[in-house]
Scaffold this active site. Sequence first.
Site, short mmCIF file in Angstrom:
data_model
loop_
_atom_site.label_atom_id
_atom_site.label_comp_id
_atom_site.label_asym_id
_atom_site.label_seq_id
_atom_site.Cartn_x
_atom_site.Cartn_y
_atom_site.Cartn_z
N SER A 25 0.82 -1.22 0.00
CA SER A 25 0.00 0.00 0.00
C SER A 25 0.85 1.26 0.00
O SER A 25 1.71 1.43 0.85
CB SER A 25 -0.88 0.05 1.25
OG SER A 25 -1.83 -0.96 1.21
N HIS A 55 -3.47 0.42 -4.64
CA HIS A 55 -2.80 -0.65 -5.39
C HIS A 55 -3.18 -0.51 -6.86
O HIS A 55 -4.34 -0.45 -7.20
CB HIS A 55 -3.25 -2.03 -4.90
CG HIS A 55 -2.75 -2.38 -3.54
ND1 HIS A 55 -1.64 -3.16 -3.34
CD2 HIS A 55 -3.21 -2.07 -2.32
CE1 HIS A 55 -1.44 -3.32 -2.04
NE2 HIS A 55 -2.38 -2.66 -1.40
N HIS A 77 -4.84 -10.12 -1.82
CA HIS A 77 -4.92 -10.39 -0.39
C HIS A 77 -5.91 -11.51 -0.09
O HIS A 77 -6.93 -11.65 -0.77
CB HIS A 77 -5.36 -9.14 0.37
CG HIS A 77 -4.41 -7.98 0.23
ND1 HIS A 77 -4.53 -7.06 -0.78
CD2 HIS A 77 -3.35 -7.62 0.97
CE1 HIS A 77 -3.55 -6.16 -0.65
NE2 HIS A 77 -2.83 -6.47 0.41
N TYR A 79 -7.88 -11.46 2.39
CA TYR A 79 -9.15 -10.85 2.82
C TYR A 79 -10.02 -10.39 1.65
O TYR A 79 -11.19 -10.08 1.83
CB TYR A 79 -8.91 -9.67 3.79
CG TYR A 79 -8.16 -8.49 3.22
CD1 TYR A 79 -8.76 -7.61 2.32
CD2 TYR A 79 -6.84 -8.25 3.59
CE1 TYR A 79 -8.06 -6.53 1.79
CE2 TYR A 79 -6.13 -7.18 3.08
CZ TYR A 79 -6.75 -6.33 2.18
OH TYR A 79 -6.05 -5.28 1.67
N GLU A 80 -9.47 -10.35 0.44
CA GLU A 80 -10.28 -10.00 -0.73
C GLU A 80 -11.07 -11.22 -1.22
O GLU A 80 -11.88 -11.10 -2.14
CB GLU A 80 -9.39 -9.49 -1.87
CG GLU A 80 -8.78 -8.15 -1.58
CD GLU A 80 -7.79 -7.74 -2.65
OE1 GLU A 80 -8.22 -7.14 -3.65
OE2 GLU A 80 -6.60 -8.02 -2.50
N ALA A 107 2.67 -2.40 4.12
CA ALA A 107 2.38 -1.39 5.13
C ALA A 107 1.99 -2.17 6.38
O ALA A 107 1.29 -3.18 6.29
CB ALA A 107 1.23 -0.53 4.66
N MET A 205 -1.48 -7.69 6.99
CA MET A 205 -2.43 -8.64 6.41
C MET A 205 -1.88 -9.29 5.13
O MET A 205 -2.65 -9.74 4.28
CB MET A 205 -3.75 -7.92 6.10
CG MET A 205 -4.35 -7.18 7.27
SD MET A 205 -5.75 -6.16 6.77
CE MET A 205 -6.02 -5.17 8.26
N SER A 206 -0.57 -9.32 4.99
CA SER A 206 -0.01 -9.84 3.73
C SER A 206 1.35 -10.48 3.98
O SER A 206 1.69 -10.85 5.10
CB SER A 206 0.12 -8.70 2.72
OG SER A 206 1.11 -7.78 3.14
N ASN A 229 1.38 3.24 10.99
CA ASN A 229 0.55 3.64 12.13
C ASN A 229 0.91 2.81 13.35
O ASN A 229 1.54 1.75 13.22
CB ASN A 229 -0.94 3.41 11.79
CG ASN A 229 -1.22 1.95 11.43
OD1 ASN A 229 -0.85 1.47 10.37
ND2 ASN A 229 -1.83 1.23 12.36
N HIS A 241 -7.44 3.21 6.78
CA HIS A 241 -6.73 2.96 5.51
C HIS A 241 -6.16 4.24 4.89
O HIS A 241 -5.10 4.22 4.26
CB HIS A 241 -7.65 2.25 4.51
CG HIS A 241 -6.92 1.74 3.30
ND1 HIS A 241 -5.86 0.86 3.38
CD2 HIS A 241 -7.06 2.02 1.98
CE1 HIS A 241 -5.40 0.61 2.17
NE2 HIS A 241 -6.10 1.31 1.29
N1 HPA Z 1 -2.90 -3.66 11.29
C1 HPA Z 1 -2.95 -4.53 10.28
N2 HPA Z 1 -2.56 -4.24 9.05
C2 HPA Z 1 -2.06 -3.02 8.85
C3 HPA Z 1 -1.99 -2.05 9.86
C4 HPA Z 1 -2.44 -2.40 11.16
O1 HPA Z 1 -2.41 -1.61 12.12
N3 HPA Z 1 -1.46 -0.93 9.29
C5 HPA Z 1 -1.21 -1.21 8.00
N4 HPA Z 1 -1.58 -2.47 7.71
#
Ligand code: HPA
Length: 266
Positions: A25, A55, A77, A79-80, A107, A205-206, A229, A241
């Site tokens: 991302s 993306h 992903h 989750y998609e 990310a 998540m990847s 973050n 996001h």
């Molecule tokens: N959690 C999960 N996936 C993420 C995060 C997060 O805080 N930040 C960017 N991708």
Amino acid sequence: MQETLDFIKNEIKDFKPELAIVLGSGLGAFCEGLEGITIPYSKIPGFGSSSVKGHKGELLFANVCGKKTVIMQGRFHFYEGYSLSQNTLPIKVFKKLGVNKIILTNAAGSLREDMPPGSIMLIEDHINFMGSNPLIGVNDDTLGTRFPDMNEVYSKRLRAIVENCANKMGIELKHGVYSALTGPSYETPAEVRMLAKLGASATGMSTVPEAIVAKYCSIEVLGVSLITNYAAGLSKVAPNHREVVEMGKIAGEKLSKLLKESIKEF
Ligand code: HPA
């Protein structure tokens, strides 16, 4: 896979990539100024279409600092709704195209107070909390063994090169363990405390399925997390996001420069 491979080979003719890069991302800036052959995922048989904001959804075959490279601008992903085997099909295809090194970027949320947003974390190891494994199913013996070893998934050699370049460029690097959950919901504060207690430094998540498959088929892996973050509970701001993509863009430029310097020595 054969259909996917034949299609790509026909598009790229005699271009033989040795390096693959998967951009997470906000990291699209890496491709600015690069010229080469572009193939949208939507045209490639067997590929999904990347639906996540930030993306781009295409493959770029280009020379990057003297290395023939294939760049994935956006990934598939779990989750998609993609299976982990669909999610990692590109890695197997890259192997068959001749790739022997891969840079996986993502990310991620920080699980440590001393690793603020904007940090770059070299992944030393991972914890797979996705509840599944991309290698489940019939094994393709031409790619790797049934029960692959997962020591040193993330190459010490490649990490040393990146650290050396970062030192020369005055870029501070963090190091740590990346944990992957399926998403798409962010973690709860209790989950974040659990992950930190279990030894993880960042969460996302990847990357983990791709790293498992790359290691399985003997591709040298560099994994890098762009910390966008603080994970839930570590900051008053809830993960979102927009923040992930914006911080990805800011810190992504620093990471792009670092990777381009490092790749010369891979
Ligand atoms: N959690 C999960 N996936 C993420 C995060 C997060 O805080 N930040 C960017 N991708």
